[in-house]
Enzyme design. Structure first.
Site, PDB file in Angstrom:
ATOM      1  N   GLU A   1       0.398  -5.828  -5.366  1.00 35.37           N
ATOM      2  CA  GLU A   1      -0.969  -5.710  -4.843  1.00 35.37           C
ATOM      3  C   GLU A   1      -1.894  -5.069  -5.877  1.00 35.37           C
ATOM      4  OE1 GLU A   1      -3.332  -3.243  -1.392  1.00 35.37           O
ATOM      5  OE2 GLU A   1      -1.418  -4.165  -0.852  1.00 35.37           O
TER       6      GLU A   1
ATOM      7  N   LYS B   1      -5.422  -6.669  -7.747  1.00 30.35           N
ATOM      8  CA  LYS B   1      -6.691  -5.943  -7.833  1.00 30.35           C
ATOM      9  C   LYS B   1      -7.116  -5.742  -9.284  1.00 30.35           C
ATOM     10  CE  LYS B   1      -6.002  -3.659  -3.390  1.00 30.35           C
ATOM     11  NZ  LYS B   1      -5.660  -2.400  -2.675  1.00 30.35           N
TER      12      LYS B   1
ATOM     13  N   GLU C   1     -16.127  -2.421  -1.368  1.00 29.48           N
ATOM     14  CA  GLU C   1     -16.109  -1.483  -0.244  1.00 29.48           C
ATOM     15  C   GLU C   1     -17.384  -0.657  -0.168  1.00 29.48           C
ATOM     16  OE1 GLU C   1     -13.225   1.886   1.816  1.00 29.48           O
ATOM     17  OE2 GLU C   1     -12.459   0.521   0.301  1.00 29.48           O
TER      18      GLU C   1
ATOM     19  N   GLU D   1      -2.063  -0.551   8.330  1.00 32.39           N
ATOM     20  CA  GLU D   1      -2.821   0.127   7.282  1.00 32.39           C
ATOM     21  C   GLU D   1      -4.315   0.081   7.591  1.00 32.39           C
ATOM     22  OE1 GLU D   1      -3.815  -0.530   2.540  1.00 32.39           O
ATOM     23  OE2 GLU D   1      -2.034  -1.476   3.407  1.00 32.39           O
TER      24      GLU D   1
ATOM     25  N   LYS E   1       0.144   7.659   6.062  1.00 32.31           N
ATOM     26  CA  LYS E   1      -0.251   6.704   5.028  1.00 32.31           C
ATOM     27  C   LYS E   1      -0.757   7.467   3.820  1.00 32.31           C
ATOM     28  CE  LYS E   1      -3.789   3.303   3.791  1.00 32.31           C
ATOM     29  NZ  LYS E   1      -4.992   2.558   4.197  1.00 32.31           N
TER      30      LYS E   1
END
Length: 644
Positions: free
Chosen positions: A629, A633, A444, A488, A397
C-alpha cells in the site's frame, strides 16, 4: 471611610457607580478601541447585567484595561499579551470539565453526598486557580524577559493591505515560479474547484510552539486581523495567512534538524529528512498574494508602516508594488511540463546500501519495484510489531510511515504542474523556504470553514487503480467489501465525529462510504459537515486553525486511541515526520480557510528529496500488504517526478 482623605473617598464613590459603553471604556483606560473589542470577545471582560439592552461596563473594567496598557507600555507586545490571554480562555472550559469529572470520580453516584461535593469544590477551585494563575504568570515572565532583548521597532509598525482585481487571469503557479528562491514562496492549487493561490514574501509570521500551537495561532490570527488596516473591495477576498503545522509538537521553532532517538538505532534503515526552516507552526502574512478564481484574479499587497510612522509612504509603496505586478508579464505554466532527465536519477530506498536505478526494474511497475526495494524487511517487521501490540490491547489502529530518498534535485515547478493535471481532485501545494520545498498533492481535506459551515472528510482504506475499466471496478468492489479497510475507515469516521461533537455537529455522517478515485489509487471516502458558532469579531472564536487543532491528528494519519498510537509512532517509526501528515493550507484574517493533511508529499532540497507514505495498521493487517500500500502511494509522486 477610615484612613482615606475626603477627596479620595469622593472619587471612589464616583467610580463605584460608573457605567461606561465600549467607547467610553477605551477612552477612560486610554487604550485603542480594538483592544477593548479583543478583550471582551476573549471573555476577559463582560458587560454588567443591568437589565438594559446596551453594553455597559464598570470601574473594575477600566482597571483591567489600564493594567494591560501598563504592560504594553513596558514593552510587552499587545499581540503576545492578547494571544496569551486568549489561550487561557480557550483552555479554561476544558479545565472546568476536567475538574467536574474529577469530582464525579470521588463522589459515589448511588449515594451522593452534597456536603462532600461542596467541600471538594471548595478545595479544588483554589488549587485549580493557583495552577492556572501560576502558569499564566510563568509564561508571561518568560515572554516579557524574551522581549527585553528585542528591538522595539520590530513590533511598532501598523500593517496595511491593499487589494486590486486584475483585468486578466493569472496562473498562481507562474507567480510562484517567477519568484526568487531568496523569498518565501507558497502555492495552493485546487484544479477541480477552479481556485488557486500564490503567496510571495513575508510581512509577519505566526510561529507558536508546543501542544497549544493551534489555539495560539488562532488567537494570534485574531489579534493580527485587528491590527491590519485593509483597503479591500466588498467583493474582494480577505488577506490570507499561508503555512502549516508539525505533526507533533515540542520541536524547534526554526525547524528540527535532529533525529529522534530511534533514527540512530542500527536496526532502523531510515535517513531522516531535515526540517530546518519548518517549525511547530509557521503561518505567514505574505507581501504579495495572488488569488485566482474562475470569475477573475485578485492581487493583495501588504506592508508594514516604518518606525517613522509615515503611512503615506507605506501606501505609496503598496501602490508601486501593485502597479509593478500588473505591468509584469508572467510565463504561462498551464501545459504539461516536459520529461525530466533520467540519466542521473538514483532512487535510494529504506537502506543506504541498497538502491535501484529508474527503469531497472521499470518504474511503470512502481508498486512491485518499491516492495522489492525494501529488502531488509524493516517496514514489514514494524507492521508485525504493531499488530502484536494491537493484539495485546495497546491500541486499535496505528498509521506507520516510511521514507524513500531520491538523490536528485527536483524541478519543483514541473512536478507541481504534473501533479495538478494528474490529480485535479487533490490540493497541490508547495511551501518553499530558501532552497528547501515541501510539496505534494494531498487527497485529504482536514477541514474547510466558510462562515459557520465546516466541512471535513474521512479518508482511509486504499486500493490501487486497475489497468482496465473492468479491473478497476473489481478493485473498487474489493475495497468496498474489505472488512479490514472498512474497519480502518470506521475508526477515522468515529474519531472525526467525536471531535466535532464539541463544535456542534449537525449533519450525521453517511451510513456507507463512497470512493475517491485518483490517478494511481482509490480510497474509501466519507464527507462530514458541521455547523459551528462564531462571534462577531471572532477574536476567541472558532476559526479554521482551531478547528484543525481539534481534528488533528485523525485516525487516518495517527491511530486510535490517539495517545497510545502516537507514542508507538514516536518510539518505533525512526524519523521526524515534520509537516508530513500534518495540517497545511491557508486561513484568511476572518478565520475562514482550508487546511489539508500533507500526504503524497516530499521534502525537496539541494541534495535530493525525501518522499513519505504510510499505511493504517489494524488487527488483521498483513505486513506485505501494508508495504505494498505504501508503494502505491509513493508511486503517485514518483510518476510525477519521472513521467516514464
Amino acid at each position: 471611610m477610615v484612613g482615606v482623605p475626603d477627596s479620595a473617598a469622593a472619587a471612589e464613590a464616583d467610580q463605584a457607580g460608573l457605567m461606561l459603553d465600549r467607547a467610553e471604556l477605551a477612552q477612560r483606560a486610554d487604550v485603542p478601541a480594538f483592544v477593548v473589542d479583543l478583550v471582551i470577545d476573549a471573555g476577559l471582560l463582560a458587560p454588567l447585567d443591568n437589565g438594559s439592552e446596551g453594553e455597559l461596563f464598570g470601574a473594575d473594567d477600566v482597571d483591567v484595561l489600564a493594567a494591560a496598557r501598563t504592560l504594553v507600555g513596558e514593552g510587552v507586545a499587545i499581540e503576545e499579551l492578547a494571544a496569551l490571554a486568549m489561550r487561557h480562555v480557550t483552555n479554561v472550559e476544558n479545565l472546568i470539565d476536567d475538574a467536574i469529572d474529577l469530582l464525579k470520580r470521588h463522589v459515589k453516584r448511588d449515594s451522593p453526598d452534597r456536603a462532600a461535593l461542596v467541600a471538594s469544590v471548595n478545595r479544588l477551585v483554589p488549587v485549580a486557580t493557583k495552577l492556572v494563575v501560576g502558569h499564566f504568570e510563568r509564561t508571561l515572565w518568560a515572554r516579557a524577559m524574551a522581549r527585553v532583548a528585542d528591538d522595539p521597532a520590530i513590533a511598532a509598525g501598523a500593517i496595511l493591505v491593499r487589494t486590486r482585481r486584475l483585468d486578466r487571469r493569472v496562473d498562481p503557479l507562474a507567480v510562484y515560479a517567477s519568484a526568487g528562491s531568496d523569498r518565501l514562496r507558497t502555492v495552493w492549487l485546487r484544479p477541480d474547484q477552479g481556485v488557486g493561490l500564490a503567496a510571495i514574501g513575508e510581512v509577519e509570521a505566526i510561529e507558536p510552539t508546543g501542544n497549544d500551537r493551534f489555539s495560539a495561532a488562532s488567537a494570534a490570527r485574531a489579534v493580527l486581523a485587528a491590527r491590519i488596516r485593509r483597503e479591500v473591495p466588498s467583493e474582494g477576498p480577505a488577506p490570507v495567512l499561508v503555512g502549516g503545522f508539525s505533526f507533533t509538537a515540542n520541536r524547534e521553532a526554526a525547524g528540527n534538524d535532529s533525529q529522534p532517538p530511534s533514527a540512530n538505532d542500527s536496526t532502523s534503515p531510515h535517513r531522516g529528512p531535515s526540517w530546518r526552516g519548518f517549525g511547530d507552526c509557521r503561518m505567514v502574512l505574505p507581501e504579495l498574494t495572488v488569488i485566482d478564481h474562475e470569475d477573475g484574479t485578485w492581487v493583495l499587497a501588504a506592508t508594514r508602516v516604518g518606525s517613522d510612522g509615515d503611512e503615506a509612504a507605506a501606501e505609496a509603496a503598496l501602490d508601486r508594488q501593485l502597479a509593478a505586478f500588473e505591468a509584469e508579464p508572467l510565463p504561462a505554466t498551464t501545459g504539461r511540463a516536459g520529461r525530466a532527465d533520467r540519466a542521473a536519477a538514483l532512487v535510494e530506498c529504506d537502506r543506504d546500501d541498497y538502491c535501484i536505478k529508474h527503469g531497472a526494474p521499470a518504474m511503470n511497475d512502481g508498486a512491485a519495484a518499491l516492495v522489492e526495494c525494501d529488502r531488509d524487511d524493516y517496514y514489514e517487521a514494524l507492521v508485525s510489531e504493531a499488530v502484536s501490540a494491537i493484539g495485546r490491547g495497546a491500541f486499535h489502529k496505528v498509521v506507520l510511515a516510511r521514507t524513500l530518498m531520491i538523490d536528485r534535485v527536483l524541478d519543483v515547478v514541473a512536478v507541481l504542474d504534473r501533479l495538478r493535471h494528474r490529480n485535479p481532485a487533490c490540493a497541490t501545494f508547495a511551501f518553499s523556504a530558501g532552497e528547501t520545498t515541501f510539496l505534494g498533492a494531498t487527497p485529504e481535506e482536514l477541514v474547510t470553514l466558510d462562515g459557520s459551515r465546516l466541512h471535513t472528510v474521512a479518508l482511509a482504506g486504499t486500493a490501487p487503480r486497475g489497468d482496465t475499466p473492468e479491473a478497476d471496478e473489481r478493485l473498487a468492489d474489493g475495497l468496498l467489501a474489505s472488512a479490514k479497510n472498512r474497519s480502518e475507515h470506521r475508526f477515522v469516521v468515529d474519531g472525526i465525529t467525536s471531535a466535532l461533537t464539541g463544535l456542534g455537529l449537525v449533519d450525521p455522517a453517511p451510513a456507507e462510504p463512497g470512493l475517491m478515485r485518483l490517478d494511481s489509487v482509490q480510497h474509501l471516502h466519507t464527507p462530514i459537515t458541521a455547523e459551528v458558532q462564531r462571534r462577531r469579531t471572532g477574536a476567541s472564536d472558532m476559526d479554521v486553525l482551531r478547528a484543525a487543532g481539534v481534528l488533528h491528528p485523525t485516525a487516518a494519519v495517527g491511530g486510535t486511541p490517539t495517545g497510545a498510537a502516537l507514542e508507538f509512532i514516536a518510539r518505533h517509526e525512526g524519523f521526524d515526520r515534520g509537516w508530513y501528515a500534518a495540517p497545511v493550507g491557508w486561513c484568511d484574517l476572518d478565520g475562514n480557510g482550508e487546511m489539508g493533511v500533507a500526504l503524497r508529499c516530499a521534502l525537496s532540497g539541494p541534495e535530493g528529496a525525501c518522499l513519505f507514505a504510510g499505511a493504517g495498521v489494524v488487527a488483521d493487517s498483513r505486513p506485505a500488504e501494508e508495504l505494498e500500500e505504501t508503494a502505491y502511494k509513493l508511486r503517485a509522486l514518483l510518476d510525477a517526478i519521472d513521467e516514464s
